[in-house]
Scaffold this motif. Structure first.
Motif, PDB file in Angstrom:
ATOM      1  N   GLN A 166     -67.400  35.029  -0.403  1.00 19.29           N
ATOM      2  CA  GLN A 166     -68.463  34.574  -1.289  1.00 19.29           C
ATOM      3  C   GLN A 166     -69.845  34.713  -0.659  1.00 19.29           C
ATOM      4  O   GLN A 166     -70.846  34.770  -1.360  1.00 19.29           O
ATOM      5  N   VAL A 167     -69.894  34.741   0.644  1.00 18.09           N
ATOM      6  CA  VAL A 167     -71.185  34.898   1.321  1.00 18.09           C
ATOM      7  C   VAL A 167     -71.669  36.324   1.048  1.00 18.09           C
ATOM      8  O   VAL A 167     -70.975  37.293   1.330  1.00 18.09           O
ATOM      9  N   THR A 168     -72.861  36.434   0.478  1.00 20.79           N
ATOM     10  CA  THR A 168     -73.306  37.749   0.014  1.00 20.79           C
ATOM     11  C   THR A 168     -74.081  38.546   1.048  1.00 20.79           C
ATOM     12  O   THR A 168     -73.909  39.742   1.165  1.00 20.79           O
ATOM     13  N   GLY A 169     -74.953  37.923   1.776  1.00 21.17           N
ATOM     14  CA  GLY A 169     -75.792  38.668   2.721  1.00 21.17           C
ATOM     15  C   GLY A 169     -74.974  39.220   3.868  1.00 21.17           C
ATOM     16  O   GLY A 169     -74.158  38.527   4.458  1.00 21.17           O
ATOM     17  N   THR A 170     -75.189  40.475   4.210  1.00 20.72           N
ATOM     18  CA  THR A 170     -74.439  41.077   5.312  1.00 20.72           C
ATOM     19  C   THR A 170     -74.790  40.422   6.639  1.00 20.72           C
ATOM     20  O   THR A 170     -73.940  40.303   7.514  1.00 20.72           O
ATOM     21  N   GLU A 171     -76.027  39.979   6.782  1.00 26.82           N
ATOM     22  CA  GLU A 171     -76.421  39.304   8.015  1.00 26.82           C
ATOM     23  C   GLU A 171     -75.666  37.981   8.165  1.00 26.82           C
ATOM     24  O   GLU A 171     -75.198  37.644   9.249  1.00 26.82           O
ATOM     25  N   VAL A 172     -75.584  37.238   7.058  1.00 27.20           N
ATOM     26  CA  VAL A 172     -74.873  35.955   7.091  1.00 27.20           C
ATOM     27  C   VAL A 172     -73.392  36.200   7.358  1.00 27.20           C
ATOM     28  O   VAL A 172     -72.776  35.520   8.180  1.00 27.20           O
ATOM     29  N   SER A 173     -72.824  37.204   6.688  1.00 27.74           N
ATOM     30  CA  SER A 173     -71.407  37.533   6.896  1.00 27.74           C
ATOM     31  C   SER A 173     -71.156  37.913   8.350  1.00 27.74           C
ATOM     32  O   SER A 173     -70.168  37.494   8.949  1.00 27.74           O
ATOM     33  N   ALA A 174     -72.037  38.712   8.898  1.00 28.04           N
ATOM     34  CA  ALA A 174     -71.892  39.137  10.288  1.00 28.04           C
ATOM     35  C   ALA A 174     -71.997  37.938  11.228  1.00 28.04           C
ATOM     36  O   ALA A 174     -71.242  37.821  12.195  1.00 28.04           O
ATOM     37  N   ALA A 175     -72.932  37.029  10.929  1.00 24.21           N
ATOM     38  CA  ALA A 175     -73.108  35.851  11.775  1.00 24.21           C
ATOM     39  C   ALA A 175     -71.883  34.948  11.715  1.00 24.21           C
ATOM     40  O   ALA A 175     -71.403  34.467  12.747  1.00 24.21           O
ATOM     41  N   VAL A 176     -71.358  34.725  10.518  1.00 20.50           N
ATOM     42  CA  VAL A 176     -70.173  33.886  10.354  1.00 20.50           C
ATOM     43  C   VAL A 176     -68.983  34.522  11.064  1.00 20.50           C
ATOM     44  O   VAL A 176     -68.224  33.857  11.772  1.00 20.50           O
ATOM     45  N   SER A 177     -68.840  35.818  10.888  1.00 18.05           N
ATOM     46  CA  SER A 177     -67.747  36.545  11.542  1.00 18.05           C
ATOM     47  C   SER A 177     -67.861  36.442  13.058  1.00 18.05           C
ATOM     48  O   SER A 177     -66.868  36.216  13.756  1.00 18.05           O
ATOM     49  N   LEU A 178     -69.071  36.598  13.564  1.00 17.44           N
ATOM     50  CA  LEU A 178     -69.303  36.498  15.009  1.00 17.44           C
ATOM     51  C   LEU A 178     -68.987  35.099  15.524  1.00 17.44           C
ATOM     52  O   LEU A 178     -68.357  34.935  16.573  1.00 17.44           O
ATOM     53  N   LEU A 179     -69.406  34.072  14.773  1.00 18.71           N
ATOM     54  CA  LEU A 179     -69.119  32.690  15.168  1.00 18.71           C
ATOM     55  C   LEU A 179     -67.612  32.421  15.213  1.00 18.71           C
ATOM     56  O   LEU A 179     -67.114  31.777  16.139  1.00 18.71           O
ATOM     57  N   ARG A 180     -66.903  32.907  14.208  1.00 17.27           N
ATOM     58  CA  ARG A 180     -65.438  32.728  14.198  1.00 17.27           C
ATOM     59  C   ARG A 180     -64.794  33.428  15.384  1.00 17.27           C
ATOM     60  O   ARG A 180     -63.885  32.895  16.018  1.00 17.27           O
ATOM     61  N   LYS A 181     -65.278  34.634  15.684  1.00 19.37           N
ATOM     62  CA  LYS A 181     -64.741  35.382  16.818  1.00 19.37           C
ATOM     63  C   LYS A 181     -64.996  34.626  18.120  1.00 19.37           C
ATOM     64  O   LYS A 181     -64.104  34.496  18.962  1.00 19.37           O
ATOM     65  N   GLU A 182     -66.213  34.123  18.272  1.00 24.32           N
ATOM     66  CA  GLU A 182     -66.553  33.363  19.475  1.00 24.32           C
ATOM     67  C   GLU A 182     -65.697  32.101  19.587  1.00 24.32           C
ATOM     68  O   GLU A 182     -65.245  31.752  20.672  1.00 24.32           O
ATOM     69  N   GLN A 183     -65.487  31.436  18.458  1.00 25.50           N
ATOM     70  CA  GLN A 183     -64.677  30.218  18.465  1.00 25.50           C
ATOM     71  C   GLN A 183     -63.235  30.533  18.873  1.00 25.50           C
ATOM     72  O   GLN A 183     -62.631  29.806  19.662  1.00 25.50           O
ATOM     73  N   ARG A 184     -62.688  31.630  18.360  1.00 22.22           N
ATOM     74  CA  ARG A 184     -61.327  32.037  18.749  1.00 22.22           C
ATOM     75  C   ARG A 184     -61.260  32.318  20.246  1.00 22.22           C
ATOM     76  O   ARG A 184     -60.296  31.966  20.913  1.00 22.22           O
ATOM     77  N   GLU A 185     -62.307  32.964  20.776  1.00 20.76           N
ATOM     78  CA  GLU A 185     -62.342  33.268  22.213  1.00 20.76           C
ATOM     79  C   GLU A 185     -62.393  31.984  23.045  1.00 20.76           C
ATOM     80  O   GLU A 185     -61.741  31.888  24.086  1.00 20.76           O
ATOM     81  N   VAL A 186     -63.180  31.013  22.589  1.00 20.27           N
ATOM     82  CA  VAL A 186     -63.253  29.732  23.294  1.00 20.27           C
ATOM     83  C   VAL A 186     -61.874  29.081  23.318  1.00 20.27           C
ATOM     84  O   VAL A 186     -61.416  28.593  24.359  1.00 20.27           O
ATOM     85  N   VAL A 187     -61.197  29.094  22.187  1.00 17.86           N
ATOM     86  CA  VAL A 187     -59.861  28.483  22.114  1.00 17.86           C
ATOM     87  C   VAL A 187     -58.900  29.221  23.039  1.00 17.86           C
ATOM     88  O   VAL A 187     -58.138  28.596  23.787  1.00 17.86           O
ATOM     89  N   ARG A 188     -58.932  30.554  23.013  1.00 19.85           N
ATOM     90  CA  ARG A 188     -58.039  31.338  23.902  1.00 19.85           C
ATOM     91  C   ARG A 188     -58.321  31.028  25.368  1.00 19.85           C
ATOM     92  O   ARG A 188     -57.405  30.883  26.169  1.00 19.85           O
ATOM     93  N   THR A 189     -59.610  30.926  25.707  1.00 16.86           N
ATOM     94  CA  THR A 189     -59.984  30.611  27.088  1.00 16.86           C
ATOM     95  C   THR A 189     -59.491  29.226  27.472  1.00 16.86           C
ATOM     96  O   THR A 189     -58.949  29.027  28.563  1.00 16.86           O
ATOM     97  N   ARG A 190     -59.676  28.274  26.562  1.00 15.55           N
ATOM     98  CA  ARG A 190     -59.245  26.904  26.849  1.00 15.55           C
ATOM     99  C   ARG A 190     -57.722  26.821  26.977  1.00 15.55           C
ATOM    100  O   ARG A 190     -57.204  26.066  27.802  1.00 15.55           O
TER     101      ARG A 190
END
Length: 180
Positions: free
Chosen positions: A100-124
């Motif tokens: 539903q998020v329309t802006g590509t910048e917002v989509s990219a930011a959300v995607s990046l945040l999710r990726k970073e969060q997954r990495e934090v969890v994997r590291t932990r």
């Protein structure tokens, strides 16, 4: 016929004895799991899955109260199914929000945040003690059930339950929600 006799015959390989146990307890177990799963089809599936688990666990039954024993298996199965459904729904909602998020910048930011969060969890997760890390990864990341994990690790199902319990306690003690 008395439950104990049916159980002995079922363990010995008598399919008819097990069918009689299924017939005797099918409606009871359905009524036990329905309030947990809150859906007729799911309750039927959980009841059937419970009987499969009971069949394979019968040799381990120690005559401590059959009805109580099968009720515990049914409740644990219903809770596991409910947890998996919640995880799938949360994932579907997250994906729907991203669509539903329309802006590509917002989509990219959300995607990046999710990726970073997954990495934090994997590291932990890598910080966990070895004996807890495997069981946490198997249960939460690859979504294996207790039996699958027990078979892979050549341990009893109860050992997997205990490891998960201790791992969760370790996590609660050593991790803070703000770290994520």
């Amino acid at each position: 016929m008395e439950d104990e006799k049916l159980i002995e015959k079922a363990i010995a390989g008598n399919e008819q004895a097990f069918r009689l146990l299924v017939e005797k307890y099918r409606h009871y177990l359905y009524k036990v799991v329905y309030p947990v799963v809150r859906n007729e089809k799911d309750a039927e599936d959980v009841t059937q899955e419970t009987f499969i688990k009971i069949y394979y666990a019968l040799p381990k039954y120690q005559k401590q109260g059959f009805k109580t024993w099968i009720t515990r298996i049914a409740m644990n199965t219903a809770i596991d199914v409910t947890r998996k459904q919640v995880r799938k729904q949360e994932s579907a909602v997250d994906d729907e929000i991203l669509k539903q998020v329309t802006g590509t910048e917002v989509s990219a930011a959300v995607s990046l945040l999710r990726k970073e969060q997954r990495e934090v969890v994997r590291t932990r997760i890598k910080e966990l003690p070895d004996n807890y890390r495997d069981v946490i990864e198997d249960y939460y990341i690859t979504e294996k059930n207790y039996k699958q994990i027990a078979e892979e690790q050549n341990v009893a199902v109860k050992t997997v339950e205990v490891k998960l319990h201790r791992a969760r306690k370790w996590i609660k003690k050593h991790w803070k929600e703000d770290d994520f």
